[in-house]
Design an enzyme around this catalytic site. Structure first.
Site, short mmCIF file in Angstrom:
data_model
loop_
_atom_site.label_atom_id
_atom_site.label_comp_id
_atom_site.label_asym_id
_atom_site.label_seq_id
_atom_site.Cartn_x
_atom_site.Cartn_y
_atom_site.Cartn_z
N GLU A 1 0.95 -1.24 0.05
CA GLU A 1 0.15 0.02 0.16
C GLU A 1 0.85 1.39 0.14
OE1 GLU A 1 -3.41 2.07 2.75
OE2 GLU A 1 -2.75 0.11 3.19
N ASP A 2 2.07 1.30 0.79
CA ASP A 2 2.78 2.45 0.87
C ASP A 2 4.28 2.82 0.41
OD1 ASP A 2 0.59 3.46 2.40
OD2 ASP A 2 1.40 2.70 4.30
#
Length: 696
Positions: A76-77
Site C-alpha cells: 500500500e505505501d
C-alpha cells in the site's frame, strides 16, 4: 520498538522450528522498503509494522502471520508489489498481505464507498484465512495507540468512528476482548471527549476514596470460597469508561446511578468448581434476579465461556462477578488467537458461522451504505439464544423476530417463510423473540420475501437478503414491461427481428444480456430510436420525426413570459397542457411553472407570482401518476400495454411500496395534455390488474 533479534527470539521461544533466516529477511525487507518514511509521531514508519508483528508474537502466532504483519503496509505505501512479496516470501504470505492491503483504486472514491470497498475486500479475504483478521486487528490497535499524534481532529474522529463501528465489534466476535476493550477506550476518548474526561475523573476519585475497598471485596470473596474448599484466584477492577458510558446511555441514568461499577473475576481449577463457586456466592450474598448468565452450557458464538452474576454486597453495593477456569480466561481474553494452531491444521470451531453470514451480506448488499449498515448490524449487537424444534441453538441480536431466525438458519428458509410458531403457538412474524424461545418456521416454496419485513427485522443478513430479493423481483417486473415495449419497437423496424439481431443489439448497446436490454427499455434508460438503430443499423437515418415519439423534443411554450426568459416545469406537481398554471420567479433564478393547485404554492414561497397560460403548440410534458397493481404475474405488462395503446412514453417507473397483495408504482409519462393523461387514468382504472390509479 522491537529490535530485529528481539522479534526473532520471541518467535523462536514458542516456535523453535520457525525459519529464522526468513524472519530476518522480512524484517530487513520492511525496513528497506519503508526507508525514510515517517509516521505522524515522527517515528520511522517501519516501527509500525514491527510493533504489529510484536503484537502477533504476544499471541504466539505462526511465522507466516508474523511475516505478514511485518509486510502488511509495503504494497500500500511503498513500491513493492504482491508479485514481489510472493517471489521473496511465498504464495501464502502474499495472499495474506493482499488480504490486509487496501485497494489503491478506491482512494478516489467518496468516504463511505471507500470504507465499504475496504471492508468488502477485507471480509472476503478474512473468509479464506482468519489470520487476515488477526493482523488487521493488531494493525488497527497500534494505529489507535498512536492516534493522538494525528493533528487533524476530523481525521482522528473518522478513524475512531470506524474503529468503534467495525474493528472493535470484529474483535468481540472472535473473542479478542482485550483488543476490543482497548480499542473502545481509545475510540471513546476521541468521539466523546467530555464524557471520557468526566467518567475517568470520577473513577480516579473512587480509587482515591475507596480505601482499598476493591481489594477488601476480592479478599472476602476468596475467603468465602476457600472455606468451601475451593482454590481460586480473585481480582477486582472498575468497569471500563466506555462500558459505564454505554450503560448510562442505555438506562438514561447518571454516573451516580450506575450501581455495578465494580467487577470481580474468579479463576477456578475446573468447570465443576465454577458451579460450586457460584452456589457458594449465591448463598453467602443475595444475587440480583435477571442478572445471572450461564455461558458455560451455552457459549457465545465466539467461544466465550464464563458464569456471570451480580451480587448485593454490604451497604447495598452491587458488584458483578465472572467465574471461569484459567483456560477459559485465556480464550476469553484473546479468543480465536489464543488457541490458533495453524501449523497443525486445527481451525477453531465457531469461527466460520457468523463469517459465512458476513460474506452473504457482502454478496447481497447493493451499495456502500447498505454494506456498512448490514455489517454493523451483523457484528455489533447484544445476543439472545433461540432454538429450532430439533434443539439446534442459534444466537441472534436482541429484538430479533422469527424472520431473522429463519434467515439465520438458512437464506432459502427465510425467503420461503409464511408464518411461525413460537413455543408451540402461532405468532405474528414481527414478534420479538426472547431467550430460550423455540421457533418453528412455516414455509411455502411459492413465498417470496416481503418489503414490509424491513420494518421489523434487525439482522443484517435478513435485511440484505430481503432487499436483494425485492430488487430482483422489481427488475424482473420492469424487464417484463420492457419486453412488451420491445415488441412495439421491433414492429417499427424494417426487418424481421430474431434472436441473432437481438444478440447483436445487446452487444452494440454494451449491455450484459437480453434481460438487461428489456430492463433498460422498461426502466426508460434507453431511447426507442437507439434500440431500433442497434437492431438494424442505419434504419433510423431517414425516419420522420413524427414516427419516433420517444425522440421528440418537448415543444412547450408558455404565454405571459418575457421572450427569452428561462423556465422549467415544477417537479412537485408536474403540470401538463390543460392545467391552469402560475409562475414563480425567485431573485436571480428562472421561472418555475406550477399547477395552480400545487401544495407547494401554499407553503409561503418568497417569490414573484406570474399569471401564465399554455401556448397553442405545447406538447410532450411529463405527468406523474400513482398506480396500485395487484401483485400477480402479468399485471405490470398489462399496465405497460395501456401506456403503449395510448401512445404515452414512460420516462420513469419506480416501485415505491409493496404490501401483499398490492404493489404501488409511481410512473412519469410523457403526454400531450391533460385530456391525454385523463384517458390513460380511465383506462388504468378499467383494468382488472389495477386496483387504483391517480395523478400525483
Amino acid at each position: 520498538m522491537l529490535r530485529q533479534y528481539e522479534l526473532v527470539e520471541r518467535v523462536l521461544d514458542y516456535d523453535p522450528d520457525a525459519d529464522e533466516a526468513l524472519l530476518n529477511r522480512a524484517y530487513v525487507y520492511t525496513v528497506q522498503k519503508h526507508g525514510s518514511q515517517k509516521r505522524a509521531s515522527g517515528d520511522p514508519y517501519f516501527s509500525h509494522p514491527v510493533e504489529v508483528a510484536g503484537l502477533m508474537t504476544d499471541l504466539q502466532l505462526d511465522q507466516e502471520t508474523i511475516i505478514t504483519a511485518l509486510l502488511h503496509d509495503t504494497v500500500e505505501d511503498t513500491l513493492a508489489t504482491i508479485e514481489d512479496i510472493e517471489a521473496n516470501f511465498g504464495g501464502d504470505v502474499a495472499r495474506l498481505v493482499d488480504g490486509v492491503t487496501k485497494l489503491s483504486k478506491i482512494e478516489a472514491m467518496p468516504e463511505d464507498e471507500r470504507a465499504a470497498e475496504n471492508l468488502r475486500k477485507f471480509l472476503l479475504a478474512m473468509s479464506e484465512d482468519i489470520r487476515v483478521l488477526l493482523v488487521k486487528l493488531a494493525d488497527r490497535l497500534h494505529n489507535m495507540r498512536t492516534l493522538h499524534f494525528i493533528k487533524n481532529p476530523e481525521k482522528r474522529r473518522r478513524i475512531a468512528r470506524e474503529t468503534m463501528d467495525i474493528y472493535a465489534p470484529l474483535a468481540e466476535r472472535v473473542g479478542m476482548y482485550e483488543y476490543m476493550r482497548e480499542m473502545q477506550f481509545l475510540a471513546f476518548e476521541q468521539l466523546e471527549p467530555e464524557a471520557f474526561k468526566t467518567i475517568t475523573g470520577r473513577l480516579e476519585q473512587i480509587r482515591k476514596q475507596d480505601g482499598g475497598q476493591v481489594d477488601a471485596i476480592a479478599l472476602a470473596i476468596k475467603q468465602s470460597l476457600a472455606e468451601a474448599g475451593l482454590n481460586v484466584e480473585v481480582s477486582g477492577r472498575e468497569k471500563h469508561p466506555f462500558s459505564i458510558w454505554k450503560k448510562m446511555a442505555e438506562r438514561h441514568v447518571s454516573f451516580e446511578q450506575v450501581t455495578d461499577i465494580m467487577a470481580f473475576r474468579v479463576i477456578t481449577e475446573s468447570e465443576a468448581d465454577c458451579y460450586a463457586a457460584l452456589g457458594n456466592l449465591h448463598t453467602t450474598w443475595q444475587f440480583i434476579p435477571g442478572k445471572f448468565k450461564d455461558y458455560l452450557s451455552t457459549p457465545k458464538n465466539n467461544g466465550y465461556r464464563s458464569l456471570h452474576t451480580s451480587l448485593i454486597y454490604e451497604n447495598s453495593m452491587r458488584v458483578e462477578v465472572q467465574i471461569r477456569t484459567r483456560e477459559m480466561h485465556q480464550t476469553n481474553e484473546f479468543g480465536l488467537a489464543a488457541h490458533w494452531a495453524y501449523k497443525q491444521g486445527d481451525r477453531p470451531d465457531g469461527a466460520v458461522g457468523w463469517l459465512r453470514d458476513l460474506i452473504e451480506i457482502v454478496d447481497a448488499s447493493h451499495d456502500a451504505e447498505e454494506l456498512l449498515e448490514h455489517t454493523r448490524m451483523a457484528i455489533y449487537q447484544d445476543r439472545i439464544f433461540a432454538f429450532s424444534p430439533k434443539g439446534a441453538l442459534h444466537q441472534l441480536p436482541k429484538g430479533s423476530t422469527p424472520v431473522d431466525f429463519a434467515f439465520a438458519v438458512h437464506t432459502d428458509l427465510g425467503a420461503q417463510t409464511v408464518g411461525a410458531k413460537v413455543n408451540g403457538r402461532h405468532m405474528p412474524l414481527r414478534t420479538p423473540l426472547n431467550n430460550g424461545d423455540v421457533v418453528e418456521i412455516i414455509k411455502s416454496k411459492k413465498a417470496v420475501p416481503q418489503l414490509s419485513w424491513l420494518g421489523f427485522v434487525v439482522t443484517g443478513k435478513a435485511r440484505a437478503a430481503i432487499r436483494r430479493s425485492v430488487r430482483l423481483k422489481e427488475r424482473a417486473e420492469v424487464a417484463e414491461i420492457g419486453s412488451k415495449l420491445f415488441d412495439e419497437i421491433a414492429a417499427r423496424v424494417p426487418a424481421k427481428i430474431g434472436k441473432k439481431a437481438i444478440k447483436a443489439a445487446v452487444k452494440r448497446l454494451e449491455l450484459e444480456d437480453e434481460e438487461a436490454l428489456m430492463y433498460a427499455i422498461g426502466a426508460a434508460k434507453i431511447e426507442d430510436r437507439d434500440v431500433m438503430e442497434a437492431l438494424v443499423p442505419g434504419c433510423t437515418a431517414d425516419m420522420d420525426e413524427s414516427e419516433d415519439w420517444s425522440s421528440q423534443e418537448r415543444a412547450i411554450s408558455i404565454k405571459g413570459l418575457t421572450p427569452g426568459v428561462a423556465f422549467q416545469l415544477a417537479e412537485c406537481c408536474h403540470p401538463v397542457p390543460g392545467d391552469r398554471i402560475v409562475g414563480l420567479r425567485k431573485q436571480g433564478e428562472g421561472v418555475e411553472v406550477h399547477a395552480i393547485d400545487c401544495f407547494e404554492l401554499a407553503s409561503g414561497i418568497d417569490a414573484d407570482w406570474l399569471d401564465l397560460s399554455w401556448g397553442q403548440k405545447s406538447k410532450g410534458a411529463v405527468g406523474r401518476i400513482r398506480a396500485t397493481l395487484y401483485d400477480r404475474p402479468g399485471a405490470l405488462a398489462e399496465m405497460a400495454g395501456i401506456f403503449g395503446q395510448n401512445m404515452a412514453n414512460i420516462r420513469m417507473l419506480t416501485l415505491s411500496q409493496t404490501e401483499h397483495p398490492f404493489g404501488v408504482y409511481e410512473v412519469d409519462l410523457e403526454v400531450q395534455d391533460i385530456a391525454h393523461l385523463t384517458r390513460i387514468l380511465s383506462a388504468l382504472r378499467a383494468s382488472d390488474a389495477v386496483a387504483q390509479a391517480e395523478r400525483i
